[in-house]
Design an enzyme around this catalytic site. Structure first.
Site, PDB file in Angstrom:
ATOM      1  CD  GLU A  92      -2.813  -1.395   2.291  1.00 31.62           C
ATOM      2  OE1 GLU A  92      -3.910  -1.915   2.097  1.00 31.62           O
ATOM      3  OE2 GLU A  92      -2.406  -1.088   3.416  1.00 31.62           O
ATOM      4  CB  CYS A 144       2.712  -1.588  13.743  1.00 32.25           C
ATOM      5  SG  CYS A 144       2.772  -1.179  11.988  1.00 32.25           S
ATOM      6  CB  CYS A 183       7.010  -4.974   8.847  1.00 32.58           C
ATOM      7  SG  CYS A 183       8.292  -3.903   9.556  1.00 32.58           S
ATOM      8  CB  CYS A 193       0.780   6.212  11.487  1.00 35.56           C
ATOM      9  SG  CYS A 193       1.440   7.741  10.900  1.00 35.56           S
ATOM     10  CB  CYS A 206       2.856   7.719   3.023  1.00 31.83           C
ATOM     11  SG  CYS A 206       3.251   6.553   4.336  1.00 31.83           S
ATOM     12  CB  CYS A 220       6.002  -2.234  16.289  1.00 32.24           C
ATOM     13  SG  CYS A 220       7.649  -1.715  15.763  1.00 32.24           S
ATOM     14  CB  SER A 222       9.221   4.691  14.993  1.00 37.43           C
ATOM     15  OG  SER A 222       8.895   5.119  13.689  1.00 37.43           O
ATOM     16  CG  LEU A 223      12.285   7.310  21.181  1.00 37.80           C
ATOM     17  CD1 LEU A 223      13.530   6.455  20.978  1.00 37.80           C
ATOM     18  CD2 LEU A 223      12.697   8.707  21.658  1.00 37.80           C
ATOM     19  CG  HIS A 224       6.520   4.543  19.306  1.00 41.32           C
ATOM     20  ND1 HIS A 224       5.645   5.534  18.936  1.00 41.32           N
ATOM     21  CD2 HIS A 224       6.788   3.861  18.162  1.00 41.32           C
ATOM     22  CE1 HIS A 224       5.391   5.443  17.641  1.00 41.32           C
ATOM     23  NE2 HIS A 224       6.080   4.457  17.141  1.00 41.32           N
TER      24      HIS A 224
HETATM   25  N1  SAH Z   1       9.321   0.839  10.100  1.00 42.78           N
HETATM   26  C1  SAH Z   1       9.489   2.268   9.940  1.00 42.78           C
HETATM   27  C2  SAH Z   1       8.560   2.832   8.885  1.00 42.78           C
HETATM   28  C3  SAH Z   1       7.092   2.728   9.242  1.00 42.78           C
HETATM   29  S1  SAH Z   1       6.538   4.325   9.630  1.00 42.78           S
HETATM   30  C4  SAH Z   1       9.310   2.957  11.266  1.00 42.78           C
HETATM   31  O1  SAH Z   1       8.887   2.303  12.198  1.00 42.78           O
HETATM   32  O2  SAH Z   1       9.624   4.121  11.379  1.00 42.78           O
HETATM   33  C5  SAH Z   1       5.035   4.054  10.386  1.00 42.78           C
HETATM   34  C6  SAH Z   1       4.922   4.924  11.622  1.00 42.78           C
HETATM   35  O3  SAH Z   1       3.642   4.683  12.222  1.00 42.78           O
HETATM   36  C7  SAH Z   1       5.960   4.564  12.656  1.00 42.78           C
HETATM   37  O4  SAH Z   1       6.346   5.714  13.351  1.00 42.78           O
HETATM   38  C8  SAH Z   1       5.173   3.632  13.551  1.00 42.78           C
HETATM   39  O5  SAH Z   1       5.742   3.501  14.823  1.00 42.78           O
HETATM   40  C9  SAH Z   1       3.834   4.307  13.570  1.00 42.78           C
HETATM   41  N2  SAH Z   1       2.727   3.435  13.933  1.00 42.78           N
HETATM   42  C10 SAH Z   1       2.671   2.094  13.844  1.00 42.78           C
HETATM   43  N3  SAH Z   1       1.473   1.641  14.259  1.00 42.78           N
HETATM   44  C11 SAH Z   1       0.772   2.729  14.630  1.00 42.78           C
HETATM   45  C12 SAH Z   1      -0.548   2.918  15.108  1.00 42.78           C
HETATM   46  N4  SAH Z   1      -1.354   1.884  15.285  1.00 42.78           N
HETATM   47  N5  SAH Z   1      -0.970   4.172  15.354  1.00 42.78           N
HETATM   48  C13 SAH Z   1      -0.155   5.228  15.130  1.00 42.78           C
HETATM   49  N6  SAH Z   1       1.096   5.114  14.665  1.00 42.78           N
HETATM   50  C14 SAH Z   1       1.559   3.873  14.416  1.00 42.78           C
END
Ligand code: SAH
Length: 348
Positions: free
Chosen positions: A94, A121, A114, A339, A107, A118, A220-222
């Protein structure tokens, strides 16, 4: 369909030139074909109109163009367009076009599924996985560019590698695609308008700092608390925060551009003052800004968007230390284009 003919987009420009020489023709024909493939993004030899019919037949006898095709387009109420793109082997990825008043952001996906895990996700829940080839990444950008011209009368202004997959786990192909996207003989986009987003693979962040310092980096730190981050992003057991921090310092030393941290605040997971303080301390390692992303539910009950009070607490903690922070509203949520929601639902 393509039989045993070679995929012409695997050839470098030099190899294309050599092909014509081997056929007793001038090498510059190779440059012409290269421009048709990568600047004009044609996917049919018959559209290469400055080549004679005989030459086009010669190419078709030797090569195929294994291009991707649009499988489905969904339009969100906010104008976001989500595309299901069918690869030549039938797999689907996608890609999303996100318009604002002045910009069109693409995007783009880097893998089918993947490599990472995570737990918040949707893409991580997909079982099958393979890396995308450079031309499959390029095709998404070329398609989104045409779509932006068609719907919004302007070319793409930005590209973010925030679709399906982890770009740093498919580094070489992603970079080969970006070379085609940025080169004057390709789509000619500015490297400064390309953001590579990673869950944080320190070795690869350093490699990109050495090789492609002009791109933007998002991480993507979180969570900046080791145990919490390990819980929600289990692969990070192998990539401790200390080495991530060190790689980001390296990035800044080489590029002098600030990193962006992507960060979702979840109820009961990372919504305390200690969590916010840990983020503030992490941000002290190198100039940074923080995007607080809205959580998009993907069917895992362990995760729920934190309260506005928790978000405000984060904003106050960051701004009191002059760390820029933005709260990003999701786009395309009604069509699962936001995202973390990319999971080929339309084809499941
Ligand atoms: N693998 C890379 C590229 C994916 S970017 C990365 O992690 O950066 C997708 C972004 O959406 C990342 O920042 C990821 O952490 C975030 N993401 C994943 N699942 C999500 C969700 N359910 N709600 C909001 N953001 C999410």
């Amino acid at each position: 369909m393509s039989g045993d003919r070679q995929d012409i987009r695997r050839l470098t420009k030099e190899e294309l030139r050599s092909f014509f020489v081997s056929q007793g023709m001038p090498a510059f024909r190779g440059n012409q074909v290269y421009e048709w493939l990568w600047q004009k993004a044609v996917v049919d030899f018959d559209h290469m109109t400055n080549l004679s019919k005989d030459l086009r037949v010669l190419l078709a006898n030797h090569f195929s163009i294994n291009h991707s095709a649009h499988a489905q387009v969904q339009r969100s109420q906010d104008g976001t367009l989500k595309n299901a793109v069918q690869l030549h082997d039938g797999k689907i990825v996608e890609s999303v076009l996100i318009p604002t008043n002045t910009r069109s952001t693409a995007c783009v996906s880097s893998q089918v599924g993947c490599s990472l895990d995570c737990s918040f996700c949707a893409t991580a829940q997909l079982k099958r996985m393979r890396n995308l080839n450079p031309d499959e990444i390029f095709d998404q950008v070329a398609m989104l560019n045409s779509q932006s011209l068609e719907h919004y009368k302007r070319p793409l202004s930005n590209i973010v590698f925030m679709g399906m997959g982890e770009p740093m786990m498919n580094y070489s192909n992603v970079m080969q695609a970006i070379e085609k996207i940025t080169s004057p003989e390709g789509l000619g986009m500015s490297p400064k308008r390309i953001t590579v987003s990673t869950s944080g693979i320190p070795k690869m962040i350093k490699k990109m700092a050495d090789e492609y310092p002009k791109f933007k980096l998002a991480v993507s730190l979180h969570s900046a608390v080791e145990q919490t981050r390990n819980n929600i992003m289990p692969f990070t057991e192998n990539f401790p925060l200390a080495s991530l921090r060190e790689s980001i310092q390296y990035w800044y030393a080489k590029t002098k551009t600030r990193v962006t941290y992507e960060y979702v605040v979840w109820k009961g997971i990372n919504d305390t003052a200690e969590d916010a303080d840990a983020l503030v301390r992490f941000c002290a390692c190198a100039p940074a800004k923080v995007n607080l992303i809205e959580y998009n539910p993907v069917g895992n009950d362990a995760f729920a968007q934190a309260t506005n009070a928790s978000i405000d607490m984060y904003i106050n903690a960051l701004t009191s230390k002059q760390i820029p922070v933005t709260v990003r509203r999701s786009r395309g949520k009604d069509i699962d284009a936001a995202c973390g929601q990319l999971a080929n639902k339309s084809t499941a």
